[in-house]
Design a protein around this motif. Structure first.
Motif, PDB file in Angstrom:
ATOM      1  N   PRO A  94     -13.734  97.696 -56.117  1.00 23.80           N
ATOM      2  CA  PRO A  94     -13.880  96.703 -57.200  1.00 23.80           C
ATOM      3  C   PRO A  94     -12.788  95.646 -57.218  1.00 23.80           C
ATOM      4  O   PRO A  94     -13.007  94.547 -57.718  1.00 23.80           O
ATOM      5  N   TYR A  95     -11.625  95.970 -56.685  1.00 22.73           N
ATOM      6  CA  TYR A  95     -10.509  95.026 -56.754  1.00 22.73           C
ATOM      7  C   TYR A  95     -10.542  94.002 -55.614  1.00 22.73           C
ATOM      8  O   TYR A  95      -9.778  93.050 -55.616  1.00 22.73           O
ATOM      9  N   LEU A  96     -11.399  94.246 -54.627  1.00 21.94           N
ATOM     10  CA  LEU A  96     -11.515  93.297 -53.511  1.00 21.94           C
ATOM     11  C   LEU A  96     -12.614  92.288 -53.801  1.00 21.94           C
ATOM     12  O   LEU A  96     -13.565  92.578 -54.537  1.00 21.94           O
ATOM     13  N   SER A  97     -12.492  91.128 -53.192  1.00 25.78           N
ATOM     14  CA  SER A  97     -13.571  90.142 -53.296  1.00 25.78           C
ATOM     15  C   SER A  97     -14.771  90.630 -52.480  1.00 25.78           C
ATOM     16  O   SER A  97     -14.637  91.553 -51.646  1.00 25.78           O
ATOM     17  N   GLY A  98     -15.904  90.014 -52.701  1.00 24.84           N
ATOM     18  CA  GLY A  98     -17.076  90.358 -51.901  1.00 24.84           C
ATOM     19  C   GLY A  98     -16.802  90.159 -50.420  1.00 24.84           C
ATOM     20  O   GLY A  98     -17.142  90.994 -49.590  1.00 24.84           O
ATOM     21  N   ARG A  99     -16.135  89.043 -50.118  1.00 28.59           N
ATOM     22  CA  ARG A  99     -15.837  88.740 -48.708  1.00 28.59           C
ATOM     23  C   ARG A  99     -14.905  89.786 -48.101  1.00 28.59           C
ATOM     24  O   ARG A  99     -15.140  90.277 -47.003  1.00 28.59           O
ATOM     25  N   ASP A 100     -13.865  90.161 -48.849  1.00 30.38           N
ATOM     26  CA  ASP A 100     -12.918  91.156 -48.317  1.00 30.38           C
ATOM     27  C   ASP A 100     -13.564  92.528 -48.184  1.00 30.38           C
ATOM     28  O   ASP A 100     -13.228  93.290 -47.273  1.00 30.38           O
ATOM     29  N   ASN A 101     -14.462  92.858 -49.107  1.00 27.21           N
ATOM     30  CA  ASN A 101     -15.185  94.123 -48.957  1.00 27.21           C
ATOM     31  C   ASN A 101     -15.954  94.144 -47.639  1.00 27.21           C
ATOM     32  O   ASN A 101     -15.924  95.138 -46.903  1.00 27.21           O
ATOM     33  N   LEU A 102     -16.624  93.044 -47.346  1.00 25.99           N
ATOM     34  CA  LEU A 102     -17.392  92.987 -46.101  1.00 25.99           C
ATOM     35  C   LEU A 102     -16.459  92.962 -44.884  1.00 25.99           C
ATOM     36  O   LEU A 102     -16.764  93.555 -43.845  1.00 25.99           O
ATOM     37  N   ARG A 103     -15.310  92.289 -45.032  1.00 28.18           N
ATOM     38  CA  ARG A 103     -14.358  92.273 -43.918  1.00 28.18           C
ATOM     39  C   ARG A 103     -13.862  93.687 -43.612  1.00 28.18           C
ATOM     40  O   ARG A 103     -13.692  94.056 -42.444  1.00 28.18           O
ATOM     41  N   ALA A 104     -13.611  94.436 -44.674  1.00 32.80           N
ATOM     42  CA  ALA A 104     -13.153  95.820 -44.463  1.00 32.80           C
ATOM     43  C   ALA A 104     -14.227  96.614 -43.722  1.00 32.80           C
ATOM     44  O   ALA A 104     -13.931  97.343 -42.768  1.00 32.80           O
ATOM     45  N   LEU A 105     -15.475  96.470 -44.154  1.00 28.27           N
ATOM     46  CA  LEU A 105     -16.562  97.193 -43.484  1.00 28.27           C
ATOM     47  C   LEU A 105     -16.741  96.694 -42.052  1.00 28.27           C
ATOM     48  O   LEU A 105     -17.032  97.480 -41.143  1.00 28.27           O
ATOM     49  N   ALA A 106     -16.561  95.389 -41.864  1.00 24.55           N
ATOM     50  CA  ALA A 106     -16.704  94.819 -40.513  1.00 24.55           C
ATOM     51  C   ALA A 106     -15.668  95.409 -39.560  1.00 24.55           C
ATOM     52  O   ALA A 106     -15.928  95.562 -38.371  1.00 24.55           O
ATOM     53  N   ARG A 107     -14.505  95.770 -40.092  1.00 24.60           N
ATOM     54  CA  ARG A 107     -13.476  96.360 -39.227  1.00 24.60           C
ATOM     55  C   ARG A 107     -13.921  97.721 -38.706  1.00 24.60           C
ATOM     56  O   ARG A 107     -13.594  98.086 -37.579  1.00 24.60           O
ATOM     57  N   TYR A 108     -14.636  98.478 -39.551  1.00 19.99           N
ATOM     58  CA  TYR A 108     -15.165  99.759 -39.066  1.00 19.99           C
ATOM     59  C   TYR A 108     -16.117  99.533 -37.892  1.00 19.99           C
ATOM     60  O   TYR A 108     -16.193 100.334 -36.981  1.00 19.99           O
ATOM     61  N   ARG A 109     -16.847  98.440 -37.952  1.00 21.77           N
ATOM     62  CA  ARG A 109     -17.852  98.159 -36.921  1.00 21.77           C
ATOM     63  C   ARG A 109     -17.336  97.235 -35.822  1.00 21.77           C
ATOM     64  O   ARG A 109     -18.092  96.805 -34.967  1.00 21.77           O
ATOM     65  N   ARG A 110     -16.070  96.888 -35.886  1.00 21.69           N
ATOM     66  CA  ARG A 110     -15.471  95.965 -34.910  1.00 21.69           C
ATOM     67  C   ARG A 110     -16.210  94.637 -34.862  1.00 21.69           C
ATOM     68  O   ARG A 110     -16.548  94.120 -33.788  1.00 21.69           O
ATOM     69  N   LEU A 111     -16.465  94.099 -36.017  1.00 24.95           N
ATOM     70  CA  LEU A 111     -17.139  92.808 -36.094  1.00 24.95           C
ATOM     71  C   LEU A 111     -16.164  91.770 -36.641  1.00 24.95           C
ATOM     72  O   LEU A 111     -15.266  92.100 -37.422  1.00 24.95           O
ATOM     73  N   GLY A 112     -16.369  90.535 -36.255  1.00 24.02           N
ATOM     74  CA  GLY A 112     -15.463  89.472 -36.667  1.00 24.02           C
ATOM     75  C   GLY A 112     -15.876  88.832 -37.986  1.00 24.02           C
ATOM     76  O   GLY A 112     -16.928  89.139 -38.548  1.00 24.02           O
ATOM     77  N   ASP A 113     -15.025  87.927 -38.446  1.00 25.10           N
ATOM     78  CA  ASP A 113     -15.281  87.258 -39.723  1.00 25.10           C
ATOM     79  C   ASP A 113     -16.555  86.416 -39.694  1.00 25.10           C
ATOM     80  O   ASP A 113     -17.183  86.185 -40.734  1.00 25.10           O
ATOM     81  N   GLU A 114     -16.936  85.931 -38.493  1.00 18.32           N
ATOM     82  CA  GLU A 114     -18.134  85.090 -38.433  1.00 18.32           C
ATOM     83  C   GLU A 114     -19.380  85.897 -38.802  1.00 18.32           C
ATOM     84  O   GLU A 114     -20.327  85.359 -39.394  1.00 18.32           O
ATOM     85  N   GLU A 115     -19.356  87.202 -38.506  1.00 20.66           N
ATOM     86  CA  GLU A 115     -20.485  88.050 -38.878  1.00 20.66           C
ATOM     87  C   GLU A 115     -20.520  88.235 -40.401  1.00 20.66           C
ATOM     88  O   GLU A 115     -21.590  88.267 -41.012  1.00 20.66           O
ATOM     89  N   VAL A 116     -19.341  88.333 -40.989  1.00 21.30           N
ATOM     90  CA  VAL A 116     -19.259  88.441 -42.453  1.00 21.30           C
ATOM     91  C   VAL A 116     -19.850  87.188 -43.091  1.00 21.30           C
ATOM     92  O   VAL A 116     -20.642  87.272 -44.043  1.00 21.30           O
ATOM     93  N   GLU A 117     -19.488  86.036 -42.548  1.00 22.58           N
ATOM     94  CA  GLU A 117     -20.005  84.779 -43.109  1.00 22.58           C
ATOM     95  C   GLU A 117     -21.522  84.692 -42.926  1.00 22.58           C
ATOM     96  O   GLU A 117     -22.234  84.197 -43.802  1.00 22.58           O
ATOM     97  N   ARG A 118     -22.006  85.194 -41.781  1.00 25.34           N
ATOM     98  CA  ARG A 118     -23.452  85.141 -41.526  1.00 25.34           C
ATOM     99  C   ARG A 118     -24.219  85.935 -42.589  1.00 25.34           C
ATOM    100  O   ARG A 118     -25.189  85.435 -43.169  1.00 25.34           O
TER     101      ARG A 118
END
Lengths: 318, 305
Positions: A101-125
């Motif tokens: 809850p304390y993270l932004s929507g974008r940061d939440n997705l960035r954290a999950l993207a790290r588990y999947r080894r995905l970059g920020d461009e995938e988060v933006e997509r």
């Protein structure tokens, strides 16, 4: 049920993205899921329907490996459910979005993207896909229910997984958001992804799903295409006196082929081209015929009939 | 919503990625990076870290220095002369000062940190989310434990630097030569203190996992750490059986390890000499290993709602 399991065994394995066999979950003395055999084919949108507490979410959790089955097996993309190489190919939104809850929507997705080894461009997509880019820097705890739901769907889309499992994805969305979600689901399937979704909104399922499975009290009652489940066109008749109309209708449609609507009209399992014969028989019997029309049963009607829900508007006359 | 997707791109990409990204080590690295990102952006973590550093400096230096300057006896060392009080504030005493608050107050705060990190994952449903991201539960959990451990290391590092800074400032202010403590002594205290904090943080993490939430884990953990063990040690002075039991409890082990490092009991709450330093070290290490094992077993076997 045995027939259903035989059908499952006959499916080409490569075509099945999800295959459960005798999947069962028991919580102490409560049987939450009872021998479910479900198949989801590659590239389809599969609707998983059932009343509250029917076992939908528990089944989906077992498909994702979050819950261990008491008995039976679940195979996802050809491997045992829950294995890491399976969840890497699956995206899921299960029973509400779970985010920090304390993270932004974008940061939440960035954290999950790290588990999947995905970059920020995938988060933006994926943020763009769910129309959340403009509010992506707001904290999750400040999101409305609909925005939380969109973020949950965005998380499920990270990495373009082969299978996307969405549990009530339109919860909390406004009508426009629901329409957008439907369009998104359809476009995912068109793009080659498989979508397994549970929903209470039967009109929505009818509109976007290729096949459905209906579960009630833990048991899979039926699995088929939406068209098969709806059973094609039937004839609707309103004639008086009613008892005589029922007798004529049963003579033509059979004892099990006539259902009485609460408004007094009859629903007959007859094709549309049987209408002239029906009209002649009713008139010949001296009845006043007020209406004969072809109609298609909605998924909602079929669902209520199958689950014996009190909201059904029909009753058998035989 | 933009209904244009690139679903067809995933098949081969995922297929080739799986072999490399899902290895246990790779999974741990990815999970640790993700956990570090979310922990460092969590205000609660910095509040806990800040609280410990503030307490550490206040009770380690500020009050004693004020007592020294005002001419009273020391805040926590009643009966000491002013010279003794000042000696305890100078750089050579840093190896003792940096660990004396760890068995009880430092331990309590990092235990809260561990319990929050693990327990809130259940309350917020985030374990459910991360367990479906293509990494084994074991890797995800080890990643989370490593991230919490990184903050424990950070606490010890910052605490050590601040202690050195404060003591140097006092030495300069009071006109004493800037004699630094031996590197070996600092390293010994750093290692011992790190073990103590790590044990309590892991205990909090395990409690958060077992309780499936932070509130019960924090509540029970604090009561245990601050009250129950002290009461048991009191009863232990009357009953030899209870006394023997207290010798294997985490608080006794942590207190005795710090007691062995500073060479005496008392001075600060929780610092003990109930068991030897060697036995205390073995007990603390055993707790660290056992708590990691317990956490991994529970996380692997448990249904996640």
């Amino acid at each position: 049920m045995d027939e259903l399991r035989n059908d499952v065994r006959n499916e080409p394995r490569d075509d099945l993205v999800v295959r459960t066999d005798g999947l069962t979950k028991r919580y102490s003395d409560r049987l939450a899921v009872d021998g479910v055999g479900m198949t989801v084919r590659r590239g389809e949108v599969y609707g998983f329907l059932g009343p509250n507490g029917a076992g939908k979410t528990t089944t989906l959790r077992m498909v994702l490996g979050l819950v261990r089955p008491t008995a039976g097996t679940a195979t996802v993309v050809g491997r045992p459910a829950g294995a890491a190489d399976v969840t890497a190919r699956v995206g899921a939104l299960i029973e509400g979005p779970g985010f920090f809850p304390y993270l932004s929507g974008r940061d939440n997705l960035r954290a999950l993207a790290r588990y999947r080894r995905l970059g920020d461009e995938e988060v933006e997509r994926v943020l763009d896909l769910v129309d959340l880019t403009g509010r992506a820097d707001d904290r999750f705890k400040g999101y409305s229910l609909g925005m939380k739901q969109r973020l949950g769907v965005a998380a499920a889309l990270l990495g373009s997984p082969e299978l996307i499992v969405l549990d009530e994805p339109t919860n909390g969305l406004d009508p426009a958001g629901m329409a957008d979600m439907r369009a998104l689901v359809v476009s995912l399937a068109r793009g080659g992804q498989t979508v397994l979704l549970s929903s209470h909104l039967l009109a929505e399922v009818q509109e976007i799903c290729d096949r459905v499975g209906v579960i009630d009290q833990g048991r899979l009652l039926r699995e088929s295409t939406v068209a098969e489940l709806r059973g094609g066109v039937t004839l609707r008749v309103r004639a008086e006196p009613e008892d005589a109309a029922i007798a004529v209708a049963m003579r033509l449609a059979g004892d099990d082929g006539v259902r009485r609507e609460k408004d007094g009209s009859l629903d007959l399992d007859l094709a549309a081209d049987a209408a002239p014969e029906l009209a002649r028989a009713l008139v010949a019997a001296g009845l006043d015929v007020h209406e004969i029309s072809a109609r298609e049963r909605s998924l909602e009607e079929v669902f209520f009939e199958m689950t014996g829900d009190q909201h059904t508007t029909k009753e058998k006359v035989s | 919503m933009n209904a244009t997707t690139n679903g067809t791109t995933n098949g081969t990409t995922n297929g080739t990625m799986n072999g490399t990204m899902n290895g246990t080590l790779g999974g741990i690295v990815d999970s640790t990076r993700a956990e570090l990102m979310r922990l460092r952006k969590w205000p609660a973590v910095w509040i806990v870290v800040g609280a410990w550093l503030a307490l550490s400096l206040m009770f380690g230096y500020l009050f004693d220095y004020l007592a020294y300057r005002s001419g009273d006896s020391g805040f926590s060392n009643e009966g000491e002369t002013k010279a003794q009080l000042l000696a305890g504030l100078l750089p050579p005493a840093v190896p003792d000062v940096m660990v004396q608050g760890l068995p009880m107050f430092g331990g309590a705060l990092v235990m809260v940190l561990g319990a929050l990190a693990a327990g809130n994952g259940f309350a917020w449903g985030t374990w459910k989310t991360v367990f479906t991201q293509g990494k084994p539960r074991t890797s995800v959990t080890i990643g989370s434990l490593l991230a919490v451990s990184a903050f424990v290391v950070l606490v010890m590092l910052v605490s050590t630097v601040l202690c050195l800074g404060c003591s140097s400032l006092i030495a300069a202010t009071e006109g004493h030569s800037l004699t630094m403590p031996g590197l070996g002594d600092v390293a010994r205290s750093f290692g011992g203190g790190l073990l103590v904090l790590e044990m309590w943080a892991l205990l909090g993490f395990a409690a958060g996992v077992l309780a499936k939430g932070p509130a019960l884990a924090v509540g029970l953990g604090l009561v245990w750490l601050l009250v129950v063990e002290n009461l048991l040690r009191g009863v232990g002075s009357l009953l030899s059986v209870v006394d023997a039991i207290t010798h294997v409890l985490p608080g006794t082990a942590a207190g005795s390890l710090v007691g062995a490092l500073v060479g005496k009991a008392g001075g600060a709450p929780g610092v003990l000499v109930d068991i030897s330093g060697g036995r205390a070290l073995v007990t603390v290490v055993a707790y660290v290993v056992a708590l990691v094992g317990l956490t991994l077993v529970v996380v692997r076997r448990r249904d996640v709602a």
